[in-house]
Design a protein around this motif. Structure first.
Motif, PDB file in Angstrom:
ATOM      1  N   SER A   1       0.934  -1.183   0.006  1.00 58.75           N
ATOM      2  CA  SER A   1      -0.192  -0.123  -0.055  1.00 58.75           C
ATOM      3  C   SER A   1       0.685   1.429   0.167  1.00 58.75           C
ATOM      4  CB  SER A   1      -0.865   0.037   1.113  1.00 58.75           C
ATOM      5  OG  SER A   1      -0.181   0.199   2.538  1.00 58.75           O
ATOM      6  N   LYS A   2       0.312   2.290  -0.632  1.00 55.50           N
ATOM      7  CA  LYS A   2       1.163   3.679  -0.733  1.00 55.50           C
ATOM      8  C   LYS A   2       1.667   4.227   0.663  1.00 55.50           C
ATOM      9  CE  LYS A   2      -0.021   4.780  -5.314  1.00 55.50           C
ATOM     10  NZ  LYS A   2      -0.395   5.697  -6.426  1.00 55.50           N
ATOM     11  N   LYS A   3       0.730   3.808   1.704  1.00 59.20           N
ATOM     12  CA  LYS A   3       0.926   4.594   2.905  1.00 59.20           C
ATOM     13  C   LYS A   3       2.221   4.089   3.619  1.00 59.20           C
ATOM     14  CE  LYS A   3      -1.594   1.710   6.125  1.00 59.20           C
ATOM     15  NZ  LYS A   3      -2.934   1.648   7.074  1.00 59.20           N
ATOM     16  N   LEU A   4       2.743   2.808   3.084  1.00 59.09           N
ATOM     17  CA  LEU A   4       3.857   2.225   3.837  1.00 59.09           C
ATOM     18  C   LEU A   4       5.030   2.624   2.966  1.00 59.09           C
ATOM     19  CD1 LEU A   4       2.863  -1.553   4.079  1.00 59.09           C
ATOM     20  CD2 LEU A   4       2.753   0.197   5.856  1.00 59.09           C
ATOM     21  N   ALA A   5       4.872   3.566   1.888  1.00 59.27           N
ATOM     22  CA  ALA A   5       6.036   4.208   1.391  1.00 59.27           C
ATOM     23  C   ALA A   5       6.602   5.183   2.135  1.00 59.27           C
ATOM     24  CB  ALA A   5       5.766   4.587  -0.192  1.00 59.27           C
ATOM     25  N   THR A   6       5.985   5.826   3.249  1.00 57.97           N
ATOM     26  CA  THR A   6       6.272   6.840   3.983  1.00 57.97           C
ATOM     27  C   THR A   6       8.052   6.537   4.382  1.00 57.97           C
ATOM     28  OG1 THR A   6       4.118   7.225   4.738  1.00 57.97           O
ATOM     29  CG2 THR A   6       6.044   8.245   6.215  1.00 57.97           C
TER      30      THR A   6
ATOM     31  N   ASP B   1       7.785  12.579  -5.097  1.00 54.80           N
ATOM     32  CA  ASP B   1       6.875  11.948  -6.163  1.00 54.80           C
ATOM     33  C   ASP B   1       7.297  10.674  -6.365  1.00 54.80           C
ATOM     34  OD1 ASP B   1       5.536  14.363  -6.633  1.00 54.80           O
ATOM     35  OD2 ASP B   1       6.645  15.118  -8.242  1.00 54.80           O
ATOM     36  N   GLN B   2       8.664  10.404  -6.186  1.00 57.82           N
ATOM     37  CA  GLN B   2       9.373   9.037  -6.339  1.00 57.82           C
ATOM     38  C   GLN B   2       9.207   7.917  -5.329  1.00 57.82           C
ATOM     39  OE1 GLN B   2      10.557   8.079  -9.344  1.00 57.82           O
ATOM     40  NE2 GLN B   2       9.711  10.104 -10.202  1.00 57.82           N
ATOM     41  N   ALA B   3       8.370   8.329  -4.250  1.00 59.68           N
ATOM     42  CA  ALA B   3       8.485   7.673  -2.893  1.00 59.68           C
ATOM     43  C   ALA B   3       7.799   6.122  -3.130  1.00 59.68           C
ATOM     44  CB  ALA B   3       7.540   8.483  -1.878  1.00 59.68           C
ATOM     45  N   TYR B   4       6.819   6.063  -3.749  1.00 59.41           N
ATOM     46  CA  TYR B   4       6.266   4.774  -3.974  1.00 59.41           C
ATOM     47  C   TYR B   4       7.181   3.964  -5.082  1.00 59.41           C
ATOM     48  CZ  TYR B   4       3.069   0.973  -4.456  1.00 59.41           C
ATOM     49  OH  TYR B   4       2.617  -0.239  -4.540  1.00 59.41           O
ATOM     50  N   HIS B   5       7.711   4.553  -5.974  1.00 56.48           N
ATOM     51  CA  HIS B   5       8.565   4.127  -7.116  1.00 56.48           C
ATOM     52  C   HIS B   5       9.667   3.529  -6.422  1.00 56.48           C
ATOM     53  CE1 HIS B   5      10.476   3.100 -10.829  1.00 56.48           C
ATOM     54  NE2 HIS B   5      11.510   3.841 -10.601  1.00 56.48           N
ATOM     55  N   GLU B   6      10.269   4.184  -5.653  1.00 58.37           N
ATOM     56  CA  GLU B   6      11.350   3.971  -4.706  1.00 58.37           C
ATOM     57  C   GLU B   6      11.290   2.529  -4.071  1.00 58.37           C
ATOM     58  OE1 GLU B   6      15.204   5.824  -2.780  1.00 58.37           O
ATOM     59  OE2 GLU B   6      13.309   5.967  -1.610  1.00 58.37           O
ATOM     60  N   TYR B   7      10.256   2.624  -3.135  1.00 62.90           N
ATOM     61  CA  TYR B   7       9.518   1.451  -2.537  1.00 62.90           C
ATOM     62  C   TYR B   7       9.369   0.207  -3.246  1.00 62.90           C
ATOM     63  CZ  TYR B   7       6.591  -1.017   0.829  1.00 62.90           C
ATOM     64  OH  TYR B   7       6.270  -2.075   1.792  1.00 62.90           O
ATOM     65  N   THR B   8       8.977   0.385  -4.403  1.00 58.83           N
ATOM     66  CA  THR B   8       8.724  -0.914  -5.409  1.00 58.83           C
ATOM     67  C   THR B   8      10.066  -1.283  -5.797  1.00 58.83           C
ATOM     68  OG1 THR B   8       8.271   0.410  -7.145  1.00 58.83           O
ATOM     69  CG2 THR B   8       6.557  -0.595  -5.955  1.00 58.83           C
ATOM     70  N   ILE B   9      11.106  -0.440  -6.132  1.00 54.31           N
ATOM     71  CA  ILE B   9      12.303  -0.894  -6.377  1.00 54.31           C
ATOM     72  C   ILE B   9      12.847  -1.703  -5.347  1.00 54.31           C
ATOM     73  CG2 ILE B   9      14.637  -0.011  -6.990  1.00 54.31           C
ATOM     74  CD1 ILE B   9      13.638   2.316  -8.326  1.00 54.31           C
ATOM     75  N   ILE B  10      12.920  -1.359  -4.126  1.00 53.96           N
ATOM     76  CA  ILE B  10      13.304  -2.063  -2.942  1.00 53.96           C
ATOM     77  C   ILE B  10      12.658  -3.173  -2.395  1.00 53.96           C
ATOM     78  CG2 ILE B  10      14.196  -1.751  -0.492  1.00 53.96           C
ATOM     79  CD1 ILE B  10      14.725   1.289  -1.143  1.00 53.96           C
ATOM     80  N   LYS B  11      11.410  -3.155  -2.373  1.00 54.09           N
ATOM     81  CA  LYS B  11      10.434  -4.292  -1.962  1.00 54.09           C
ATOM     82  C   LYS B  11      10.039  -5.045  -2.899  1.00 54.09           C
ATOM     83  CE  LYS B  11       8.030  -5.751   1.701  1.00 54.09           C
ATOM     84  NZ  LYS B  11       8.709  -6.390   2.981  1.00 54.09           N
ATOM     85  N   GLY B  12       9.907  -4.716  -4.177  1.00 56.97           N
ATOM     86  CA  GLY B  12       9.137  -5.270  -5.177  1.00 56.97           C
ATOM     87  C   GLY B  12       7.768  -4.761  -5.315  1.00 56.97           C
ATOM     88  N   THR B  13       6.768  -5.705  -5.896  1.00 54.00           N
ATOM     89  CA  THR B  13       5.346  -5.650  -6.015  1.00 54.00           C
ATOM     90  C   THR B  13       4.925  -6.889  -5.811  1.00 54.00           C
ATOM     91  OG1 THR B  13       5.445  -6.090  -8.562  1.00 54.00           O
ATOM     92  CG2 THR B  13       5.821  -3.708  -7.898  1.00 54.00           C
ATOM     93  N   THR B  14       3.484  -7.205  -6.010  1.00 52.04           N
ATOM     94  CA  THR B  14       2.805  -8.301  -5.640  1.00 52.04           C
ATOM     95  C   THR B  14       3.247  -9.233  -6.772  1.00 52.04           C
ATOM     96  OG1 THR B  14       0.757  -7.339  -6.640  1.00 52.04           O
ATOM     97  CG2 THR B  14       1.271  -7.573  -4.069  1.00 52.04           C
ATOM     98  N   GLU B  15       3.574  -8.499  -8.055  1.00 54.53           N
ATOM     99  CA  GLU B  15       3.519  -9.684  -9.184  1.00 54.53           C
ATOM    100  C   GLU B  15       5.250 -10.098  -9.181  1.00 54.53           C
ATOM    101  OE1 GLU B  15       2.239  -6.571  -9.357  1.00 54.53           O
ATOM    102  OE2 GLU B  15       0.158  -7.638  -9.558  1.00 54.53           O
ATOM    103  N   THR B  16       6.223  -9.070  -8.606  1.00 51.66           N
ATOM    104  CA  THR B  16       7.585  -9.549  -8.480  1.00 51.66           C
ATOM    105  C   THR B  16       8.224 -10.022  -7.178  1.00 51.66           C
ATOM    106  OG1 THR B  16       8.400  -7.198  -8.076  1.00 51.66           O
ATOM    107  CG2 THR B  16       7.731  -7.864 -10.434  1.00 51.66           C
ATOM    108  N   ASN B  17       7.568  -9.746  -6.294  1.00 47.31           N
ATOM    109  CA  ASN B  17       8.036 -10.238  -4.832  1.00 47.31           C
ATOM    110  C   ASN B  17       8.204 -11.612  -4.782  1.00 47.31           C
ATOM    111  OD1 ASN B  17       7.487 -11.281  -1.962  1.00 47.31           O
ATOM    112  ND2 ASN B  17       8.313  -9.398  -1.744  1.00 47.31           N
ATOM    113  N   GLN B  18       9.433 -11.966  -4.356  1.00 48.87           N
ATOM    114  CA  GLN B  18       9.832 -13.753  -4.710  1.00 48.87           C
ATOM    115  C   GLN B  18       9.002 -14.461  -3.636  1.00 48.87           C
ATOM    116  OE1 GLN B  18      13.954 -14.397  -3.800  1.00 48.87           O
ATOM    117  NE2 GLN B  18      14.690 -13.179  -5.750  1.00 48.87           N
ATOM    118  N   ASP B  19       8.449 -13.706  -2.208  1.00 48.05           N
ATOM    119  CA  ASP B  19       7.978 -14.578  -1.433  1.00 48.05           C
ATOM    120  C   ASP B  19       6.325 -15.004  -1.983  1.00 48.05           C
ATOM    121  OD1 ASP B  19       9.471 -15.104   0.565  1.00 48.05           O
ATOM    122  OD2 ASP B  19       9.312 -13.073   1.181  1.00 48.05           O
ATOM    123  N   VAL B  20       5.904 -13.835  -2.733  1.00 52.63           N
ATOM    124  CA  VAL B  20       4.461 -14.310  -3.295  1.00 52.63           C
ATOM    125  C   VAL B  20       4.781 -15.210  -4.350  1.00 52.63           C
ATOM    126  CG1 VAL B  20       2.717 -12.863  -4.525  1.00 52.63           C
ATOM    127  CG2 VAL B  20       3.626 -11.718  -2.605  1.00 52.63           C
TER     128      VAL B  20
END
Length: 592
Positions: free
Chosen positions: A547-552, A560-579
């Motif tokens: 969720s975007k609030k966790l990109a705080t 403007d790059q907060a969530y983008h940077e978050y997905t670079i580090i954390k991944g997304t539901t499509e790319t996260n290895q655990d998922v």
């Protein structure tokens, strides 16, 4: 072995060595004089081949030193003639006031310790175990050994400690009355500033960085360090204990505590993770610390959690807040126990469908660092197993009955409350997963004849109760000749787990779900729907992490790059290895 010659003695004295009685020093025929420098010998010492002894300032006495041993820059390494090196020493585990003592053995395992500590009602069995340990103690009495390939460097005092093959001791402050079991393929490590008294360490254990232990066993590949303090504890394989402390704790496999403010006291744990400032009280200020807690497998505690003992927490339950009502949540596994306005509330089945449960199971498999041929502790890593699934089946009936009998908004049960609205939802969730598990096994083993079994979690190993009782009878009747023989019996039990599970599932599939009266297509639908549901729930739970609030706190200097940077580090539901692994895991089960 032979005595030194006068010429050799003169040469050793010239090299700064001294001895109270040179005739008590024995060496091999090809003894190399220059390998011994500045050593003060006392008592009887046997030196093996290719041994290096340098700068043992105070005393080296009454030890048999194996081949290829190196001892450099140490103070005292000495032994008494009547020492048993910690073997037979009693550990007051689980109940700090005593009554559940387990005698230390070089062959102790989680499974053996569990029955000895927790089945005190079977006094003949306990006596049978004690007899075997006493035999072991007599066999090692007075035989101080530093075994082949061991390395001891910069240690201050080592007294009455047997050191196993390939062990590495460096910079320890005090080791007293202990046995270090070690193998070349899985060396045991004792590090800087360690203090240990009355102990046994198993192969691959690491006791480092100022750890302080007393009356404690540390199992294979467990790590205890960073100033951790443990007294009267049994710590079995693959545990990680740093910074905090433990007293009278039975730490089954994969017990983890990393925080300075956490205390594990008077309890039994396995697959456990302690949050920061986890604490408990084990007495009511009347007759001393005589109470205890049972944390069933897979429990986690949140930061600042507190439990007033006695208490029992159900398997795979998350504990948050302070709980002073002596809760017993064992009938509702996979739950959340939370505090609201000073009261304990249980949210049954809330933890059943979280991605964390899936991650934990895979994490434990990866963390087992033991060498296969040396495995001592036996455990069942499966989150879903006959014990937890059996409890879910019982919880379906319990939750349904509570719903029918309760007129109010909440149900009072076992030192906690349950909101009535959660009961029917929990029953549905338990039933869906339990049925899928049982029917899935039945479909793979339709030729298996079912039989009723009651299951027990024996220090981390899920076993049929009847088999455990047979083992205890054999132990009480003296049918085992050593502690190692008991361990072999548990290994056999562990090897039959899959077969026993299939037998149990076949019986439950018939009695509870009438699976044998359904077509394969109907049963397949039950399995597919149940496991697809749990997979989707886990993935949905994982999506909360994105969720975007966790990109705080991300995208500093460029919001403007907060969530983008978050997905670079954390991944997304499509790319996260655990998922991805979660999807693949459940898809494989469903398709097979």
């Amino acid at each position: 072995m032979r005595n030194l010659t006068p010429i050799e003695i003169a040469h050793l004295i010239q090299k700064g060595n001294m001895a109270a009685d040179w005739s008590s020093i024995y060496v091999p025929n090809d003894f190399v004089l220059d390998s011994v420098t500045n050593v003060s010998f006392g008592g009887h010492v046997e030196i093996g081949e290719h041994v290096v002894l340098r700068n043992i300032r105070v005393e080296l006495s009454n030890y048999k030193i194996g081949n290829n041993v190196t001892i450099i820059d140490c103070g005292t390494i000495a032994a008494d003639g009547d020492s048993t090196f910690g073997i037979g020493h009693e550990v007051a585990v689980v109940n700090e006031a005593g009554g559940r003592e387990v005698k230390l053995s070089a062959d102790l395992t989680n499974n053996i310790a569990y029955i000895v500590a927790m089945h005190r009602y079977n006094q003949l069995m306990v006596a049978g175990y004690n007899r075997l340990v006493e035999m072991e103690a007599r066999a090692v009495k007075g035989k101080a050994t530093i075994s082949e390939g061991a390395t001891i460097i910069g240690c201050q005092t080592i007294r009455n400690v047997n050191v196993g093959r390939g062990a590495r001791l460096e910079g320890c402050s005090l080791l007293e009355n202990g046995t270090i079991v070690s193998r070349k393929v899985q060396p045991t490590i004792v590090g800087h500033n360690v203090i240990a008294r009355d102990f046994v360490l198993a192969e691959g254990a690491q006791l480092t960085d100022g750890a302080n232990i007393k009356s404690t066993y540390i199992g294979q590949c467990s790590q205890v360090g960073a100033g951790f303090f443990a007294e009267n504890c049994l710590i079995f394989c693959n545990c990680q204990l740093f910074n905090g402390e433990a007293v009278s704790a039975f730490c089954g496999p994969f017990t983890v505590s990393h925080h300075k403010t956490s205390l594990l006291i008077a309890g039994i744990y396995s697959f456990f993770n302690a949050g920061s400032a986890t604490n408990a009280s084990n007495h009511h200020y009347r007759l001393g610390p005589s109470h205890q807690a049972v944390y069933e497998r897979g429990v986690k505690t949140g930061s600042g959690s507190y439990l007033l003992e006695p208490a029992r927490i159900g398997a795979y339950t998350m504990v948050v807040g302070q709980h002073k009502g002596n809760p017993d949540t064992s009938q509702f596994p996979f739950s959340y126990l939370v505090e609201k306005n000073g009261e304990s509330y249980l949210m049954p089945a809330q933890n059943l469908r979280t991605i964390g449960i899936f991650r934990d199971e895979r994490k434990w498999l990866k963390r087992d660092g033991r060498v296969d041929e040396l495995v001592r502790d036996h455990y069942t890593v499966d989150v879903l197993n006959p014990l937890t699934v059996g409890k879910m089946i019982s919880a379906v009936r319990t939750a349904s009955e509570m719903c029918e009998k309760t007129a109010g908004d909440t149900v009072m049960c076992g030192g906690y409350r349950i909101q009535k609205g959660l009961l029917s939802r929990a029953a549905k969730s338990y039933n869906e997963v339990a049925q899928a598990y049982v029917v899935s096994s039945y479909m793979k083993n339709q030729d298996v004849v079912g039989a009723e079994m009651e299951w027990v979690d024996c220090g981390g190993l899920i076993v049929p109760k009847e088999q455990l009782e047979t083992l205890e009878i054999n132990l009480a009747e003296g049918l085992y000749t050593s502690v190692a023989d008991i361990a072999k019996a548990f290994k056999t039990m562990a090897n039959y787990y899959q077969t026993d599970k299939a037998v149990w599932c076949a019986k439950v599939a018939h009695d509870e779900y009438a699976a044998d009266g359904q077509t394969d297509e109907e049963n397949r639908k039950v399995v597919t729907n149940g496991f697809t549901s749990i997979m989707n729930s886990m993935i949905a739970d994982a999506q909360k992490e994105f969720s975007k609030k966790l990109a705080t706190g991300y995208g500093l200097d460029n919001e403007d790059q907060a969530y983008h940077e978050y997905t670079i580090i954390k991944g997304t539901t499509e790319t996260n290895q655990d998922v991805e692994k979660c999807r693949a895991h459940w898809a494989e089960i469903i398709n097979n």
